[in-house]
Design a protein around this motif. Sequence first.
Motif, PDB file in Angstrom:
ATOM      1  N   SER A   7       0.951  -1.044   0.141  1.00 30.27           N
ATOM      2  CA  SER A   7       0.062   0.004   0.051  1.00 30.27           C
ATOM      3  C   SER A   7       0.931   1.167   0.010  1.00 30.27           C
ATOM      4  CB  SER A   7      -0.974   0.065   1.390  1.00 30.27           C
ATOM      5  OG  SER A   7      -0.053   0.180   2.512  1.00 30.27           O
ATOM      6  N   LEU A   8       0.276   2.394  -0.340  1.00 27.78           N
ATOM      7  CA  LEU A   8       1.090   3.759  -0.413  1.00 27.78           C
ATOM      8  C   LEU A   8       1.655   3.832   1.176  1.00 27.78           C
ATOM      9  CD1 LEU A   8      -1.002   6.145  -2.633  1.00 27.78           C
ATOM     10  CD2 LEU A   8       0.855   4.760  -3.187  1.00 27.78           C
ATOM     11  N   HIS A   9       0.717   3.626   2.062  1.00 28.81           N
ATOM     12  CA  HIS A   9       1.274   3.798   3.716  1.00 28.81           C
ATOM     13  C   HIS A   9       2.454   3.126   3.568  1.00 28.81           C
ATOM     14  CE1 HIS A   9       1.164   4.719   7.880  1.00 28.81           C
ATOM     15  NE2 HIS A   9       1.204   3.398   8.089  1.00 28.81           N
ATOM     16  N   GLN A  10       2.463   1.713   3.412  1.00 26.11           N
ATOM     17  CA  GLN A  10       3.591   0.976   3.536  1.00 26.11           C
ATOM     18  C   GLN A  10       4.770   1.242   2.849  1.00 26.11           C
ATOM     19  OE1 GLN A  10       1.673  -2.861   2.108  1.00 26.11           O
ATOM     20  NE2 GLN A  10       1.883  -3.519   4.368  1.00 26.11           N
ATOM     21  N   LEU A  11       4.651   1.917   1.735  1.00 29.17           N
ATOM     22  CA  LEU A  11       5.673   2.417   0.988  1.00 29.17           C
ATOM     23  C   LEU A  11       6.386   3.698   1.442  1.00 29.17           C
ATOM     24  CD1 LEU A  11       4.210   1.811  -2.672  1.00 29.17           C
ATOM     25  CD2 LEU A  11       6.348   0.821  -1.572  1.00 29.17           C
ATOM     26  N   GLY A  12       5.715   4.335   2.456  1.00 31.32           N
ATOM     27  CA  GLY A  12       6.342   5.494   3.133  1.00 31.32           C
ATOM     28  C   GLY A  12       5.562   6.661   2.909  1.00 31.32           C
ATOM     29  N   LEU A 188      14.281   0.888  12.299  1.00 29.84           N
ATOM     30  CA  LEU A 188      13.675   0.287  11.059  1.00 29.84           C
ATOM     31  C   LEU A 188      12.065   0.055  11.398  1.00 29.84           C
ATOM     32  CD1 LEU A 188      16.587  -2.063  10.529  1.00 29.84           C
ATOM     33  CD2 LEU A 188      16.200  -0.200   9.100  1.00 29.84           C
ATOM     34  N   ALA A 189      11.356   0.998  11.819  1.00 26.00           N
ATOM     35  CA  ALA A 189       9.886   0.939  11.966  1.00 26.00           C
ATOM     36  C   ALA A 189       9.491   0.712  10.572  1.00 26.00           C
ATOM     37  CB  ALA A 189       9.589   2.090  12.730  1.00 26.00           C
ATOM     38  N   PRO A 190       7.972   0.280  10.637  1.00 29.09           N
ATOM     39  CA  PRO A 190       7.350   0.231   9.309  1.00 29.09           C
ATOM     40  C   PRO A 190       7.112   1.508   8.698  1.00 29.09           C
ATOM     41  CG  PRO A 190       6.099  -1.161  10.999  1.00 29.09           C
ATOM     42  CD  PRO A 190       7.213  -0.386  11.627  1.00 29.09           C
ATOM     43  N   GLY A 191       7.186   1.591   7.517  1.00 29.15           N
ATOM     44  CA  GLY A 191       7.224   2.712   6.709  1.00 29.15           C
ATOM     45  C   GLY A 191       8.584   3.796   6.514  1.00 29.15           C
ATOM     46  N   MET A 192       9.492   3.567   7.322  1.00 29.04           N
ATOM     47  CA  MET A 192      10.720   4.481   7.363  1.00 29.04           C
ATOM     48  C   MET A 192      11.718   3.925   6.258  1.00 29.04           C
ATOM     49  SD  MET A 192      10.786   6.224  10.405  1.00 29.04           S
ATOM     50  CE  MET A 192      12.432   6.271  11.087  1.00 29.04           C
ATOM     51  N   SER A 243      10.680  -5.931   8.853  1.00 31.76           N
ATOM     52  CA  SER A 243      10.231  -5.013   9.498  1.00 31.76           C
ATOM     53  C   SER A 243       9.209  -3.959   8.994  1.00 31.76           C
ATOM     54  CB  SER A 243      11.210  -4.272  10.498  1.00 31.76           C
ATOM     55  OG  SER A 243      11.946  -3.373   9.791  1.00 31.76           O
ATOM     56  N   GLY A 244       9.203  -3.842   7.812  1.00 32.93           N
ATOM     57  CA  GLY A 244       8.414  -3.099   7.256  1.00 32.93           C
ATOM     58  C   GLY A 244       9.158  -1.742   6.739  1.00 32.93           C
TER      59      GLY A 244
END
Length: 352
Positions: A7-12, A188-192, A243-244
């Motif tokens: 998703s766009l959110h997962q892509l940052g 390394l949090a999700p979306g970072m 980790s995302g």
Amino acid sequence: MPFQTFSLHQLGWQPEYARQLALADFEAGYPARVMAAHRSGLMVMSSRGHDAVVLPHHLADAGDGVAVGDWVLVEHEAGRVLRLLERRSALVRIAAGGDHRRQSIAANLDVLFVVSSCNEDFNPSRLERYLALAADAGVAPVIVLTKADVGGDVAACVAAAEQLMPGVPVIAVNALDEASVSQLQPWLAPGMTVAFVGSSGVGKSTLTNRLVDSASQRASGIREDDARGRHTTTAREMFPTPSGAWVIDTPGMRELRLASTSLELGSVFDDIDTLAARCRFRDCQHDGDAGCAVEAAVADGTLDARRLSNYRKLQREASHAQQTQREQRERSRQFGALTKEAMRAKRERLGR
């Protein structure tokens, strides 16, 4: 191996990117993130999946160029980039060679891992240069010291790195050991989005492989007799981690010339700035000036002469970059004037 869909959110994706786009933009195209840049075009990822898209010349030649990590608007069905979205951050250097062209290394980063190794590669002046790059880009730096298992005095390297920019985390790792590399997980949090920078052979690709849990990049060994590594990455690419988070690996840079024309060195050399406030003259150049508190600190041993020398060197580079940018603008202005004159002369000839 098929590509995952994110998703766009997962892509940052961030709300500030959406604010740059109007309804007409979304009707014309879709947002996507640049995963890799090649001469023939870009590889991008969006909620639609992974695509190869064409980058028009006017966008490729504009500004500092398109970088891995950038967000672009891609035309529906046509597979062509319509526009580049404004960046949150960007690492920019002067490209190697004599044309003084500004070159984007990576865009929209949250963290910059500055990598060195605990052997002959350890170089405080080079680390300060990368820290200045991070400070100029507005990206949080973390110093990562590799080869902690085979290097020399690891504790001494860590202590020296911690003195360069107080408050910046310094992590010593064995890139081949998963438990050791797990020390990087807080960033390394999700979306970072993070990137590794450093010279060849320090273990950037090995770290990337470990973090993405993949052997897609083959890391070459290092010749321990001279601590010089072979290039393992030839192009910048972005990879997802379990980790995302997203990791951008960069080629080892034999030369990193800072491109900023207003380089803020205070965050990296705050000790020198503090001393400079005590100089007799406000415009003190710290180079033979009377009443210079900075040079007095070098003389009494409270400031490392190497550090002052590197500070001066980076200041000169920023001044040179500013001069070069002015010269390039003037050349562009003169070329534009010549083009207009040539077109006017042509119209006059056709009118006769």
